[in-house]
Design a protein around this motif. Structure first.
Motif, PDB file in Angstrom:
ATOM      1  N   LYS A 129       0.841  -1.204   0.000  1.00 17.38           N
ATOM      2  CA  LYS A 129       0.000   0.000   0.000  1.00 17.38           C
ATOM      3  C   LYS A 129       0.876   1.254   0.000  1.00 17.38           C
ATOM      4  O   LYS A 129       0.636   2.189  -0.763  1.00 17.38           O
ATOM      5  N   TYR A 130       1.870   1.249   0.864  1.00 14.66           N
ATOM      6  CA  TYR A 130       2.752   2.408   0.966  1.00 14.66           C
ATOM      7  C   TYR A 130       3.518   2.633  -0.335  1.00 14.66           C
ATOM      8  O   TYR A 130       3.617   3.761  -0.831  1.00 14.66           O
ATOM      9  N   GLN A 131       4.042   1.564  -0.929  1.00 10.81           N
ATOM     10  CA  GLN A 131       4.754   1.686  -2.204  1.00 10.81           C
ATOM     11  C   GLN A 131       3.819   2.200  -3.302  1.00 10.81           C
ATOM     12  O   GLN A 131       4.214   3.017  -4.129  1.00 10.81           O
ATOM     13  N   TYR A 132       2.566   1.744  -3.295  1.00  8.72           N
ATOM     14  CA  TYR A 132       1.600   2.179  -4.300  1.00  8.72           C
ATOM     15  C   TYR A 132       1.337   3.683  -4.199  1.00  8.72           C
ATOM     16  O   TYR A 132       1.364   4.390  -5.198  1.00  8.72           O
ATOM     17  N   ILE A 133       1.102   4.180  -2.977  1.00  6.40           N
ATOM     18  CA  ILE A 133       0.827   5.623  -2.872  1.00  6.40           C
ATOM     19  C   ILE A 133       2.080   6.447  -3.139  1.00  6.40           C
ATOM     20  O   ILE A 133       1.980   7.545  -3.671  1.00  6.40           O
ATOM     21  N   LYS A 134       3.251   5.921  -2.772  1.00  4.40           N
ATOM     22  CA  LYS A 134       4.488   6.651  -3.085  1.00  4.40           C
ATOM     23  C   LYS A 134       4.660   6.780  -4.594  1.00  4.40           C
ATOM     24  O   LYS A 134       5.142   7.794  -5.085  1.00  4.40           O
ATOM     25  N   LYS A 135       4.259   5.750  -5.320  1.00  3.77           N
ATOM     26  CA  LYS A 135       4.391   5.770  -6.784  1.00  3.77           C
ATOM     27  C   LYS A 135       3.298   6.635  -7.421  1.00  3.77           C
ATOM     28  O   LYS A 135       3.568   7.438  -8.305  1.00  3.77           O
ATOM     29  N   SER A 136       2.047   6.479  -6.964  1.00  5.72           N
ATOM     30  CA  SER A 136       0.940   7.204  -7.595  1.00  5.72           C
ATOM     31  C   SER A 136       0.825   8.654  -7.120  1.00  5.72           C
ATOM     32  O   SER A 136       0.354   9.508  -7.861  1.00  5.72           O
ATOM     33  N   LYS A 137       1.240   8.925  -5.887  1.00  7.75           N
ATOM     34  CA  LYS A 137       1.179  10.288  -5.325  1.00  7.75           C
ATOM     35  C   LYS A 137       2.456  10.548  -4.526  1.00  7.75           C
ATOM     36  O   LYS A 137       2.426  10.572  -3.296  1.00  7.75           O
ATOM     37  N   PRO A 138       3.583  10.748  -5.211  1.00 12.99           N
ATOM     38  CA  PRO A 138       4.868  10.862  -4.503  1.00 12.99           C
ATOM     39  C   PRO A 138       4.940  11.968  -3.453  1.00 12.99           C
ATOM     40  O   PRO A 138       5.632  11.815  -2.450  1.00 12.99           O
ATOM     41  N   LEU A 139       4.220  13.062  -3.643  1.00  7.93           N
ATOM     42  CA  LEU A 139       4.281  14.174  -2.678  1.00  7.93           C
ATOM     43  C   LEU A 139       3.559  13.876  -1.365  1.00  7.93           C
ATOM     44  O   LEU A 139       3.760  14.565  -0.381  1.00  7.93           O
ATOM     45  N   ILE A 140       2.734  12.845  -1.361  1.00 10.88           N
ATOM     46  CA  ILE A 140       1.907  12.563  -0.186  1.00 10.88           C
ATOM     47  C   ILE A 140       2.754  12.408   1.077  1.00 10.88           C
ATOM     48  O   ILE A 140       2.383  12.894   2.137  1.00 10.88           O
ATOM     49  N   VAL A 141       3.917  11.756   0.942  1.00  9.84           N
ATOM     50  CA  VAL A 141       4.751  11.513   2.120  1.00  9.84           C
ATOM     51  C   VAL A 141       5.510  12.759   2.556  1.00  9.84           C
ATOM     52  O   VAL A 141       6.002  12.819   3.679  1.00  9.84           O
ATOM     53  N   GLN A 142       5.597  13.764   1.684  1.00  9.95           N
ATOM     54  CA  GLN A 142       6.265  15.018   2.044  1.00  9.95           C
ATOM     55  C   GLN A 142       5.307  16.025   2.654  1.00  9.95           C
ATOM     56  O   GLN A 142       5.722  16.896   3.398  1.00  9.95           O
ATOM     57  N   VAL A 143       4.008  15.904   2.324  1.00 10.64           N
ATOM     58  CA  VAL A 143       3.031  16.903   2.739  1.00 10.64           C
ATOM     59  C   VAL A 143       2.286  16.516   4.013  1.00 10.64           C
ATOM     60  O   VAL A 143       2.080  17.343   4.897  1.00 10.64           O
ATOM     61  N   PHE A 144       1.875  15.258   4.105  1.00  9.38           N
ATOM     62  CA  PHE A 144       0.989  14.839   5.187  1.00  9.38           C
ATOM     63  C   PHE A 144       1.735  14.064   6.275  1.00  9.38           C
ATOM     64  O   PHE A 144       2.657  13.305   5.984  1.00  9.38           O
ATOM     65  N   PRO A 145       1.315  14.223   7.538  1.00  8.38           N
ATOM     66  CA  PRO A 145       1.951  13.477   8.636  1.00  8.38           C
ATOM     67  C   PRO A 145       1.582  11.993   8.600  1.00  8.38           C
ATOM     68  O   PRO A 145       0.576  11.594   8.000  1.00  8.38           O
ATOM     69  N   VAL A 146       2.406  11.199   9.258  1.00  7.20           N
ATOM     70  CA  VAL A 146       2.238   9.747   9.306  1.00  7.20           C
ATOM     71  C   VAL A 146       0.834   9.351   9.747  1.00  7.20           C
ATOM     72  O   VAL A 146       0.229   8.441   9.172  1.00  7.20           O
ATOM     73  N   LYS A 147       0.299  10.027  10.740  1.00  5.45           N
ATOM     74  CA  LYS A 147      -1.025   9.678  11.270  1.00  5.45           C
ATOM     75  C   LYS A 147      -2.104   9.747  10.183  1.00  5.45           C
ATOM     76  O   LYS A 147      -2.967   8.864  10.087  1.00  5.45           O
ATOM     77  N   LEU A 148      -2.077  10.788   9.353  1.00  4.97           N
ATOM     78  CA  LEU A 148      -3.075  10.932   8.289  1.00  4.97           C
ATOM     79  C   LEU A 148      -2.861   9.905   7.177  1.00  4.97           C
ATOM     80  O   LEU A 148      -3.820   9.318   6.670  1.00  4.97           O
ATOM     81  N   ILE A 149      -1.602   9.691   6.807  1.00  4.16           N
ATOM     82  CA  ILE A 149      -1.310   8.694   5.767  1.00  4.16           C
ATOM     83  C   ILE A 149      -1.724   7.310   6.239  1.00  4.16           C
ATOM     84  O   ILE A 149      -2.322   6.538   5.484  1.00  4.16           O
ATOM     85  N   ALA A 150      -1.446   6.982   7.491  1.00  6.14           N
ATOM     86  CA  ALA A 150      -1.820   5.675   8.040  1.00  6.14           C
ATOM     87  C   ALA A 150      -3.336   5.498   8.019  1.00  6.14           C
ATOM     88  O   ALA A 150      -3.844   4.434   7.629  1.00  6.14           O
ATOM     89  N   SER A 151      -4.079   6.530   8.407  1.00  2.00           N
ATOM     90  CA  SER A 151      -5.540   6.452   8.382  1.00  2.00           C
ATOM     91  C   SER A 151      -6.035   6.233   6.957  1.00  2.00           C
ATOM     92  O   SER A 151      -6.915   5.410   6.709  1.00  2.00           O
ATOM     93  N   TYR A 152      -5.440   6.946   6.002  1.00  6.90           N
ATOM     94  CA  TYR A 152      -5.806   6.789   4.593  1.00  6.90           C
ATOM     95  C   TYR A 152      -5.556   5.351   4.117  1.00  6.90           C
ATOM     96  O   TYR A 152      -6.371   4.775   3.406  1.00  6.90           O
ATOM     97  N   LEU A 153      -4.439   4.766   4.538  1.00  2.00           N
ATOM     98  CA  LEU A 153      -4.082   3.402   4.127  1.00  2.00           C
ATOM     99  C   LEU A 153      -4.769   2.323   4.970  1.00  2.00           C
ATOM    100  O   LEU A 153      -4.612   1.137   4.703  1.00  2.00           O
TER     101      LEU A 153
END
Length: 183
Positions: free
Chosen positions: A145-169
């Motif tokens: 899941k993490y690799q998929y979002i890094k590939k499809s939305k690379p900026l996501i890990v630079q913009v949003f905190p871990v807590k929000l990304i984890a909830s999304y995933l």
């Protein structure tokens, strides 16, 4: 300043006349951090192209917020089921940071389609649910899941905190932290 041609490049091919029509119907809006674009229970009546900033789309039961989507610049944003069905939204969309968007109301989109068949290609932006479907219907591991979002939305890990990304995933922040440490 981003041009109408750049905004519409991912949607389809448009003539100079079409681009002028779009500029006539679209409006530029500014949102400040935490401003609401759409509240749970309201009907989504517009699509937004994000010029700058980011947005969070979430469901809330007054105790917890479940992240449904994280929106970044150069993406189209809206609540799919509310816009398509013209029914109350089950999510809220709010600005995660100061942002600027181009808003195109459904009414104006219909006007554009009536004036030029080229605007039928806007149907492409209404297929965004496929990212989410892929993410959750393919029994992906947390690392996948993490690799998929890094590939499809690379900026996501630079913009949003871990807590929000984890909830999304739909994984715990601890699991996401372990996954990120191993990547």
């Amino acid at each position: 300043m981003i041009s109408a041609q750049e905004i519409l490049s991912g949607v389809g091919s448009f003539s100079s006349y079409d681009l002028l029509l779009f500029e006539e119907k679209a409006t530029r809006k500014i949102f400040r951090k935490n401003d609401m674009v759409l509240r749970q229970g309201e009907i989504c009546r517009s699509v937004y192209f994000i010029l700058s900033g980011s947005f969070v789309q979430f469901q809330s039961d007054h105790e917890t917020e479940t992240i449904i989507e994280l929106h970044l610049p150069k993406e189209w944003m809206y609540n799919h089921s509310s816009l398509i069905g013209q029914k109350p939204s089950d999510t809220t969309i709010k600005a995660f940071e100061d942002a600027e968007v181009i808003e195109l109301s459904l009414y104006h989109l219909h006007e554009l389609i009536a004036r030029s068949q080229s605007f039928l290609s806007f149907g492409r932006i209404f297929d965004q649910a496929n990212h989410r479907t892929y993410l959750f219907d393919n029994a992906l591991s947390p690392a996948e899941k993490y690799q998929y979002i890094k590939k499809s939305k690379p900026l996501i890990v630079q913009v949003f905190p871990v807590k929000l990304i984890a909830s999304y995933l739909k994984i715990t922040p601890e699991t996401l932290s372990r996954v990120r440490a191993n990547c």
